[in-house]
Scaffold this motif. Structure first.
Motif, PDB file in Angstrom:
ATOM      1  N   ASN A  75      21.103   4.389  -6.639  1.00  0.00           N
ATOM      2  CA  ASN A  75      22.222   3.453  -6.488  1.00  0.00           C
ATOM      3  C   ASN A  75      21.972   2.176  -7.279  1.00  0.00           C
ATOM      4  N   VAL A  76      20.739   1.661  -7.197  1.00  0.00           N
ATOM      5  CA  VAL A  76      20.395   0.426  -7.904  1.00  0.00           C
ATOM      6  C   VAL A  76      20.488   0.647  -9.414  1.00  0.00           C
ATOM      7  N   HIS A  77      19.971   1.781  -9.864  1.00  0.00           N
ATOM      8  CA  HIS A  77      20.003   2.112 -11.289  1.00  0.00           C
ATOM      9  C   HIS A  77      21.447   2.186 -11.793  1.00  0.00           C
ATOM     10  N   VAL A  78      22.296   2.889 -11.048  1.00  0.00           N
ATOM     11  CA  VAL A  78      23.697   3.060 -11.456  1.00  0.00           C
ATOM     12  C   VAL A  78      24.420   1.715 -11.443  1.00  0.00           C
ATOM     13  N   LEU A  79      24.144   0.923 -10.404  1.00  0.00           N
ATOM     14  CA  LEU A  79      24.823  -0.374 -10.297  1.00  0.00           C
ATOM     15  C   LEU A  79      24.453  -1.278 -11.474  1.00  0.00           C
ATOM     16  N   ARG A  80      23.185  -1.285 -11.838  1.00  0.00           N
ATOM     17  CA  ARG A  80      22.757  -2.105 -12.985  1.00  0.00           C
ATOM     18  C   ARG A  80      23.384  -1.591 -14.283  1.00  0.00           C
ATOM     19  N   ASP A  81      23.513  -0.256 -14.377  1.00  0.00           N
ATOM     20  CA  ASP A  81      24.160   0.351 -15.534  1.00  0.00           C
ATOM     21  C   ASP A  81      25.616  -0.115 -15.620  1.00  0.00           C
ATOM     22  N   PHE A  82      26.281  -0.174 -14.472  1.00  0.00           N
ATOM     23  CA  PHE A  82      27.673  -0.652 -14.443  1.00  0.00           C
ATOM     24  C   PHE A  82      27.749  -2.114 -14.871  1.00  0.00           C
ATOM     25  N   ARG A  83      26.813  -2.920 -14.375  1.00  0.00           N
ATOM     26  CA  ARG A  83      26.825  -4.335 -14.758  1.00  0.00           C
ATOM     27  C   ARG A  83      26.644  -4.493 -16.270  1.00  0.00           C
ATOM     28  N   ARG A  84      25.769  -3.677 -16.841  1.00  0.00           N
ATOM     29  CA  ARG A  84      25.507  -3.752 -18.276  1.00  0.00           C
ATOM     30  C   ARG A  84      26.719  -3.319 -19.100  1.00  0.00           C
ATOM     31  N   ASN A  85      27.501  -2.389 -18.554  1.00  0.00           N
ATOM     32  CA  ASN A  85      28.554  -1.767 -19.355  1.00  0.00           C
ATOM     33  C   ASN A  85      29.971  -2.217 -19.015  1.00  0.00           C
ATOM     34  N   CYS A  86      30.113  -3.122 -18.027  1.00  0.00           N
ATOM     35  CA  CYS A  86      31.459  -3.541 -17.633  1.00  0.00           C
ATOM     36  C   CYS A  86      31.582  -5.061 -17.726  1.00  0.00           C
ATOM     37  N   ASP A  87      32.744  -5.523 -18.189  1.00  0.00           N
ATOM     38  CA  ASP A  87      32.963  -6.961 -18.281  1.00  0.00           C
ATOM     39  C   ASP A  87      33.175  -7.566 -16.890  1.00  0.00           C
ATOM     40  N   VAL A  88      33.967  -6.882 -16.090  1.00  0.00           N
ATOM     41  CA  VAL A  88      34.295  -7.391 -14.755  1.00  0.00           C
ATOM     42  C   VAL A  88      33.886  -6.336 -13.733  1.00  0.00           C
ATOM     43  N   LEU A  89      33.113  -6.751 -12.733  1.00  0.00           N
ATOM     44  CA  LEU A  89      32.721  -5.806 -11.665  1.00  0.00           C
ATOM     45  C   LEU A  89      33.470  -6.155 -10.388  1.00  0.00           C
ATOM     46  N   ILE A  90      34.089  -5.132  -9.799  1.00  0.00           N
ATOM     47  CA  ILE A  90      34.804  -5.318  -8.537  1.00  0.00           C
ATOM     48  C   ILE A  90      34.090  -4.502  -7.468  1.00  0.00           C
ATOM     49  N   ALA A  91      33.674  -5.164  -6.401  1.00  0.00           N
ATOM     50  CA  ALA A  91      33.123  -4.442  -5.245  1.00  0.00           C
ATOM     51  C   ALA A  91      34.293  -4.090  -4.346  1.00  0.00           C
ATOM     52  N   ILE A  92      34.473  -2.801  -4.060  1.00  0.00           N
ATOM     53  CA  ILE A  92      35.615  -2.373  -3.248  1.00  0.00           C
ATOM     54  C   ILE A  92      35.122  -1.834  -1.911  1.00  0.00           C
ATOM     55  N   VAL A 114      19.536  -1.102   3.393  1.00  0.00           N
ATOM     56  CA  VAL A 114      20.755  -0.934   2.608  1.00  0.00           C
ATOM     57  C   VAL A 114      21.181  -2.320   2.140  1.00  0.00           C
ATOM     58  N   TYR A 115      21.406  -2.467   0.835  1.00  0.00           N
ATOM     59  CA  TYR A 115      21.722  -3.777   0.277  1.00  0.00           C
ATOM     60  C   TYR A 115      23.163  -3.833  -0.211  1.00  0.00           C
ATOM     61  N   PRO A 116      23.851  -4.954   0.052  1.00  0.00           N
ATOM     62  CA  PRO A 116      25.168  -5.118  -0.562  1.00  0.00           C
ATOM     63  C   PRO A 116      25.021  -5.266  -2.070  1.00  0.00           C
ATOM     64  N   CYS A 117      26.069  -4.914  -2.809  1.00  0.00           N
ATOM     65  CA  CYS A 117      25.991  -4.930  -4.286  1.00  0.00           C
ATOM     66  C   CYS A 117      25.644  -6.320  -4.802  1.00  0.00           C
ATOM     67  N   SER A 118      26.139  -7.361  -4.108  1.00  0.00           N
ATOM     68  CA  SER A 118      25.920  -8.713  -4.625  1.00  0.00           C
ATOM     69  C   SER A 118      24.452  -9.128  -4.497  1.00  0.00           C
ATOM     70  N   ASP A 119      23.643  -8.376  -3.740  1.00  0.00           N
ATOM     71  CA  ASP A 119      22.207  -8.642  -3.692  1.00  0.00           C
ATOM     72  C   ASP A 119      21.490  -8.120  -4.941  1.00  0.00           C
ATOM     73  N   VAL A 120      22.161  -7.206  -5.667  1.00  0.00           N
ATOM     74  CA  VAL A 120      21.496  -6.539  -6.789  1.00  0.00           C
ATOM     75  C   VAL A 120      22.003  -7.067  -8.133  1.00  0.00           C
ATOM     76  N   VAL A 121      23.309  -7.199  -8.245  1.00  0.00           N
ATOM     77  CA  VAL A 121      23.893  -7.702  -9.504  1.00  0.00           C
ATOM     78  C   VAL A 121      24.958  -8.746  -9.183  1.00  0.00           C
ATOM     79  N   GLN A 122      25.408  -9.423 -10.209  1.00  0.00           N
ATOM     80  CA  GLN A 122      26.515 -10.372 -10.059  1.00  0.00           C
ATOM     81  C   GLN A 122      27.818  -9.594  -9.864  1.00  0.00           C
ATOM     82  N   ILE A 123      28.541  -9.889  -8.790  1.00  0.00           N
ATOM     83  CA  ILE A 123      29.834  -9.248  -8.539  1.00  0.00           C
ATOM     84  C   ILE A 123      30.927 -10.276  -8.805  1.00  0.00           C
ATOM     85  N   ASP A 124      31.982  -9.875  -9.506  1.00  0.00           N
ATOM     86  CA  ASP A 124      33.010 -10.841  -9.886  1.00  0.00           C
ATOM     87  C   ASP A 124      34.134 -10.932  -8.855  1.00  0.00           C
TER      88      ASP A 124
END
Lengths: 189, 239
Positions: free
Chosen positions: A69-86, A143-153
Motif C-alpha cells: 500500500n505504501v509503495h503504491v501510494l508513493r507511486d501515485f504521489r510521484r505520478n499524479c499532480d493532484v491526489l484525492i483521498a476518497i 493502519v495509517y491514513p494516506c496523509s501520514d505517508v504522502v501529501q494529500i491535496d
C-alpha cells in the motif's frame, strides 16, 4: 484547432473495501458526461496495473495497512499532480484502523492475526498457520491514513461518499477550482 | 434592584438581553446559534470546550459563560472564528478514536455534526493519537468507551446536579485530565440506565452507550439527518 486534451485520472484501492470505487460508479449516467472530460489511466476500472504516463488526478481509496500500500501510494504521489483521498479509510484509516486499538496487548498485530487465523471461535483453518507466503506483502504495525505517508491535496469524506458528492467534486476540480462540498453534503459514515 | 433589559449586537444584529443572561442564552432566545459542545440545556455552564468562542468587544471569550452586557459588540460567524472552532473540533477528532463508520453514535453525534457544520473536510497534518483505553462494559445496561470521550464533562454535571449521584468526575491534570467513574468500574457505582447522565442527549459522542439499543435508528432518521446541528435554534426565530 485541436480539442483540449482530456484530464488523465488514475484510481486505486489500498486498504479499503472497494466501496468507494462502487460509489464512483454510482455517478450513473453522468459518467458519460464525465468521460467527455477525463480518461482513466492506471485504475481497477481499466485493469491497468501501472501508469502509462503522468496523470492529472489520482484518487486513493483506503489507508495503508501493508508495505505494498505504501509503495503504491508513493507511486501515485510521484505520478499524479493532484491526489484525492476518497472515503474514511483513506482519510483516517477507517474500519481497518480498528486493529490499531486492540486493547491489553503488547503485540496487537500478532493478536489480531492469531484471532483471525488460529484462535477465533468461528475459524476453520486446517493448517493452523498464519499465512506467511513470501509473495504476501508484509503488514505494517498499524493502519495509517494516506496523509501520514504522502501529501494529500483533497479529501472526499464518506463511507462511502455518494455518487453526487464525487461527481460534484470532480466536476468542480476539472472546471478549475474546488469550492467545497457544502456542509449539508458532508457525511463521515 | 434589578437592572433593566438591554440590547447588544451579535454579527451586526441587535439582540435583546436580560441581566444575568450569558451571550449564548441571549443568542439562543433570539434564534442565533453559537456552536457549542460542552454546554447543554439544563446543565450549568462550564466554558471548557471553547467551541463557542466569540469575540466580545474584541476579546475572545466563551459565549456560554460570558455575561451579555448592554451595547456589547459580539462577532460569532466570521471566517476567523469559525476556523478556530474547526481547529478545535479537528483536534478532538485527532485526540480520540472517532471512527464514524463503526460508531453507533454516528448520525446522533454532536462532535460529528459540528464537524459537518464547520466544514471539516481539508487534509490535515496532525497525527491521530489513537488512545487505547480499556472499555468498561461491567454494567449490565451501560457501556463506556472513553477512547471517544471529548472530556466535555456534561455527564459529570448531569450526574451531580440532576441525578445527585456523582457517578462521573474529572481525574488528572492538564493534558492528562480525563473523565472517570467514581469506583473501580461502572458496575461498582450507583449508575442506572435511567439516570439523566446516561441518557442519549447528555453524552455528545459515542462514549456513554446504552446496551442493546445501538443502530436501532436507520440512516436517514437519526437526529442530524434531519438538519445540521443548531437548526432547531436557528429555525425557532422564524416560527
Amino acid at each position: 484547432m485541436t480539442e483540449p486534451r482530456k484530464a488523465r485520472v488514475a484510481t486505486v484501492s489500498l486498504a479499503g473495501c472497494f466501496g468507494c470505487h462502487m460509489a464512483i460508479l454510482d455517478i450513473d449516467e453522468r459518467l458519460i458526461e464525465l468521460m467527455k472530460l477525463v480518461e482513466f489511466d492506471r485504475s481497477p476500472l481499466t485493469d491497468m496495473k501501472t501508469f502509462t504516463r503522468r496523470c492529472d488526478i489520482g484518487i486513493i481509496e483506503g489507508g495503508c495497512c501493508n508495505e505494498e500500500n505504501v509503495h503504491v501510494l508513493r507511486d501515485f504521489r510521484r505520478n499524479c499532480d493532484v491526489l484525492i483521498a476518497i472515503g474514511q479509510c483513506a482519510i483516517m484509516g477507517g474500519l481497518p484502523a480498528m486493529r490499531n486499538a486492540i486493547m491489553h496487548s503488547d503485540a496487537p498485530l500478532r493478536e489480531c492475526l492469531e484471532e483471525a487465523y488460529i484462535t477465533g471461535r468461528y475459524i476453520r483453518n486446517t493448517t493452523h498457520n498464519i499465512p506467511n507466503d513470501p509473495a504476501l506483502p508484509l503488514l505494517l504495525d498499524q493502519v495509517y491514513p494516506c496523509s501520514d505517508v504522502v501529501q494529500i491535496d483533497y479529501q472526499i469524506p464518506g463511507c462511502a461518499p455518494s455518487g453526487d458528492v464525487i461527481f460534484n467534486m470532480l466536476s468542480q476540480l476539472l472546471a478549475g477550482r474546488f469550492h467545497g462540498f457544502g456542509h449539508e453534503n458532508i457525511r463521515f459514515d | 434592584m434589578t437592572s433593566p433589559d438591554f440590547t447588544f449586537v451579535i454579527d451586526g444584529r441587535a439582540i435583546p438581553g436580560k441581566p444575568g443572561q450569558t451571550i449564548m442564552e441571549a443568542a439562543d432566545a433570539a434564534g442565533i446559534y453559537i456552536p457549542r459542545l460542552c454546554d447543554h440545556e439544563g446543565l450549568r455552564h462550564q466554558g471548557g470546550c471553547r467551541v463557542c468562542t466569540v469575540k466580545a468587544a474584541g476579546r475572545s471569550v466563551s459565549a456560554c459563560t460570558q455575561p451579555a452586557a448592554p451595547d456589547l459588540v459580539v462577532e460569532s460567524e466570521t471566517p476567523h472564528i469559525n476556523k478556530l472552532r474547526r481547529d478545535l473540533v479537528e483536534m478532538l477528532f485527532h485526540e480520540g478514536n472517532h471512527l464514524c463508520p463503526i460508531c453507533e453514535a454516528s448520525g446522533n453525534c454532536e462532535l460529528q455534526a459540528m464537524a459537518y457544520r464547520l466544514d471539516m473536510t481539508a487534509p490535515t497534518k496532525m497525527p491521530y493519537l489513537e488512545p487505547c483505553r480499556e472499555l468498561d462494559v461491567s454494567h449490565p445496561d451501560i457501556a463506556l468507551d472513553t477512547n471517544r470521550c471529548i472530556s466535555c464533562g456534561r455527564c459529570i454535571r448531569a450526574s451531580q446536579d440532576v441525578d445527585h449521584k456523582g457517578v462521573f468526575g474529572y481525574v488528572g491534570r492538564g493534558i492528562h485530565r480525563r473523565v472517570a467513574v467514581n469506583g473501580s468500574d461502572l458496575a461498582h457505582t450507583d449508575a442506572a440506565v435511567t439516570d439523566h447522565a446516561i441518557s442519549a442527549e447528555v453524552c455528545p459522542v459515542g462514549c456513554i452507550l446504552r446496551k442493546r439499543v445501538g443502530f436501532a435508528t436507520p440512516i436517514g432518521e437519526r437526529e442530524f439527518d434531519h438538519g445540521p446541528i443548531g437548526h432547531e435554534i436557528e429555525g425557532g426565530s422564524s416560527d
